[in-house]
Enzyme design. Structure first.
Site, PDB file in Angstrom:
ATOM      1  N   LYS A  14       1.450  -1.176  -0.318  1.00 36.74           N
ATOM      2  CA  LYS A  14      -0.141  -0.546  -0.182  1.00 36.74           C
ATOM      3  C   LYS A  14       0.654   1.721   0.224  1.00 36.74           C
ATOM      4  CE  LYS A  14      -2.878  -0.652   3.659  1.00 36.74           C
ATOM      5  NZ  LYS A  14      -1.433  -2.344   4.135  1.00 36.74           N
ATOM      6  N   ARG A  89      -9.356   1.846   8.653  1.00 36.21           N
ATOM      7  CA  ARG A  89      -8.698   0.040   9.040  1.00 36.21           C
ATOM      8  C   ARG A  89     -10.093  -0.595  10.080  1.00 36.21           C
ATOM      9  NH1 ARG A  89      -3.329   0.847   9.522  1.00 36.21           N
ATOM     10  NH2 ARG A  89      -2.283  -1.583   9.309  1.00 36.21           N
ATOM     11  N   ARG A 128      11.642  -7.532   4.527  1.00 33.02           N
ATOM     12  CA  ARG A 128      11.543  -6.656   4.654  1.00 33.02           C
ATOM     13  C   ARG A 128      11.690  -5.263   6.031  1.00 33.02           C
ATOM     14  NH1 ARG A 128       6.026  -3.010   4.853  1.00 33.02           N
ATOM     15  NH2 ARG A 128       5.322  -3.893   6.889  1.00 33.02           N
ATOM     16  N   ARG A 134      11.165  -1.345  10.605  1.00 37.09           N
ATOM     17  CA  ARG A 134      10.710  -1.407  11.945  1.00 37.09           C
ATOM     18  C   ARG A 134       9.810  -2.216  13.248  1.00 37.09           C
ATOM     19  NH1 ARG A 134       4.979  -1.031   8.320  1.00 37.09           N
ATOM     20  NH2 ARG A 134       4.326  -1.359   9.779  1.00 37.09           N
ATOM     21  N   ARG A 145      -0.611  -9.668  12.942  1.00 32.39           N
ATOM     22  CA  ARG A 145      -1.378  -8.044  11.762  1.00 32.39           C
ATOM     23  C   ARG A 145      -2.132  -8.837  10.785  1.00 32.39           C
ATOM     24  NH1 ARG A 145       4.150  -5.443  10.136  1.00 32.39           N
ATOM     25  NH2 ARG A 145       2.829  -3.853   9.714  1.00 32.39           N
TER      26      ARG A 145
HETATM   27  P1  AMP Z   1       0.396   0.246   8.908  1.00 28.45           P
HETATM   28  O1  AMP Z   1       2.060   1.322   8.351  1.00 28.45           O
HETATM   29  O2  AMP Z   1      -0.549   1.092   7.782  1.00 28.45           O
HETATM   30  O3  AMP Z   1       1.527  -1.017   8.400  1.00 28.45           O
HETATM   31  O4  AMP Z   1       0.663   0.436  10.204  1.00 28.45           O
HETATM   32  C1  AMP Z   1       1.376  -0.297  11.257  1.00 28.45           C
HETATM   33  C2  AMP Z   1       1.059   0.614  12.849  1.00 28.45           C
HETATM   34  O5  AMP Z   1      -0.175   1.257  12.967  1.00 28.45           O
HETATM   35  C3  AMP Z   1      -0.638  -1.028  12.391  1.00 28.45           C
HETATM   36  O6  AMP Z   1      -0.343  -2.281  12.398  1.00 28.45           O
HETATM   37  C4  AMP Z   1      -1.612  -0.172  13.449  1.00 28.45           C
HETATM   38  O7  AMP Z   1      -0.438  -0.279  14.989  1.00 28.45           O
HETATM   39  C5  AMP Z   1      -1.260   0.635  13.736  1.00 28.45           C
HETATM   40  N1  AMP Z   1      -1.720   1.551  12.837  1.00 28.45           N
HETATM   41  C6  AMP Z   1      -1.808   2.662  11.933  1.00 28.45           C
HETATM   42  N2  AMP Z   1      -3.171   2.854  11.093  1.00 28.45           N
HETATM   43  C7  AMP Z   1      -4.264   2.454  11.381  1.00 28.45           C
HETATM   44  C8  AMP Z   1      -5.664   2.848  11.963  1.00 28.45           C
HETATM   45  N3  AMP Z   1      -5.612   2.882  10.900  1.00 28.45           N
HETATM   46  N4  AMP Z   1      -6.474   1.836  12.819  1.00 28.45           N
HETATM   47  C9  AMP Z   1      -5.376   1.579  13.926  1.00 28.45           C
HETATM   48  N5  AMP Z   1      -4.673   1.599  14.319  1.00 28.45           N
HETATM   49  C10 AMP Z   1      -3.288   1.382  12.708  1.00 28.45           C
END
Ligand code: AMP
Length: 200
Positions: A14, A89, A128, A134, A145
């Site tokens: 994404k 989400r 990654r 991360r 996740r």
């Molecule tokens: P991402 O980079 O989008 O994979 O986000 C990394 C982490 O941030 C996720 O695994 C969640 O813990 C948190 N996170 C990011 N966006 C959201 C969201 N819209 N709702 C809840 N948690 C989020």
């Protein structure tokens, strides 16, 4: 305005695809994951709070996400549009987003769902992890996740299918190939919109 949600499991690309979309269509990239990582990097109170959830592979509570999201989005309401990446989400977030945009008479135009098989997601995130730094790219957290995605985020597909906004893209291909399919979906949408407005 052109507002696009890029939707998909963790590791589906994404972030990479969003960067290409914003460049081509001149939109604002709004990634809640990036926003939280910036706060963690700066070691702010918000960063310390969200880290507790992120490091466990859990979702940050809706209340916190929505507050930060509104704050960031409202800075750019005069822009040509957004690519929302990693947001919404949960159904609660999706409904809140609809309410926020409806108030301003702005729709979500298109939801692009990037589909990638589970084993491939795991492989991508493991590779990654070597250079992402991360804290949530570790083996058991990655599986958590993916599970959290299936339980809490996947139901959104039905939510947006019912709204007639979903375009599904096969994400099991090289980055540029996936991007060309995404561009095609966006261009098709824009053409239809133009035809409809010409008829009116
Ligand atoms: P991402 O980079 O989008 O994979 O986000 C990394 C982490 O941030 C996720 O695994 C969640 O813990 C948190 N996170 C990011 N966006 C959201 C969201 N819209 N709702 C809840 N948690 C989020």
């Amino acid at each position: 305005m052109l507002n696009i949600i890029i939707f998909g499991p963790p590791g589906s690309g994404k972030g990479t695809q969003s960067a290409k979309i914003v460049e081509k269509y001149k939109l604002i990239h709004l990634s809640t994951g990036d926003l939280f990582r910036e706060e963690i990097e700066k070691d702010t109170p918000l960063g310390r709070k969200v880290k507790e959830y992120i490091d466990k592979g859990l979702l940050v509570p809706d209340k916190i996400v929505l507050r930060e999201f509104y704050c960031r989005a409202s800075e750019h309401m005069d822009s040509p549009g957004f690519v929302f990446d990693g947001f919404p989400r949960t159904i609660v977030q999706a409904e809140a987003l609809d309410r926020m945009l409806n108030r301003q008479n702005i729709p979500i135009n298109l939801v692009i769902s990037v589909e990638v098989e589970e084993n491939e997601l795991f492989k991508r995130m493991m590779s990654r992890s070597e250079d992402s730094g991360r804290s949530d790219d570790a083996e058991e957290i990655i599986w958590r996740r993916i599970e959290v995605y299936k339980e809490q985020t996947l139901p959104l597909l039905n939510f947006y299918t019912k709204q007639g906004k979903l375009a599904t893209i096969n994400g099991m291909a090289p980055v540029d190939e996936v991007f060309s399919k995404i561009s095609h979906a966006i261009d098709t949408y824009l053409e239809k919109k133009k035809i409809l407005s010409d008829i009116k």
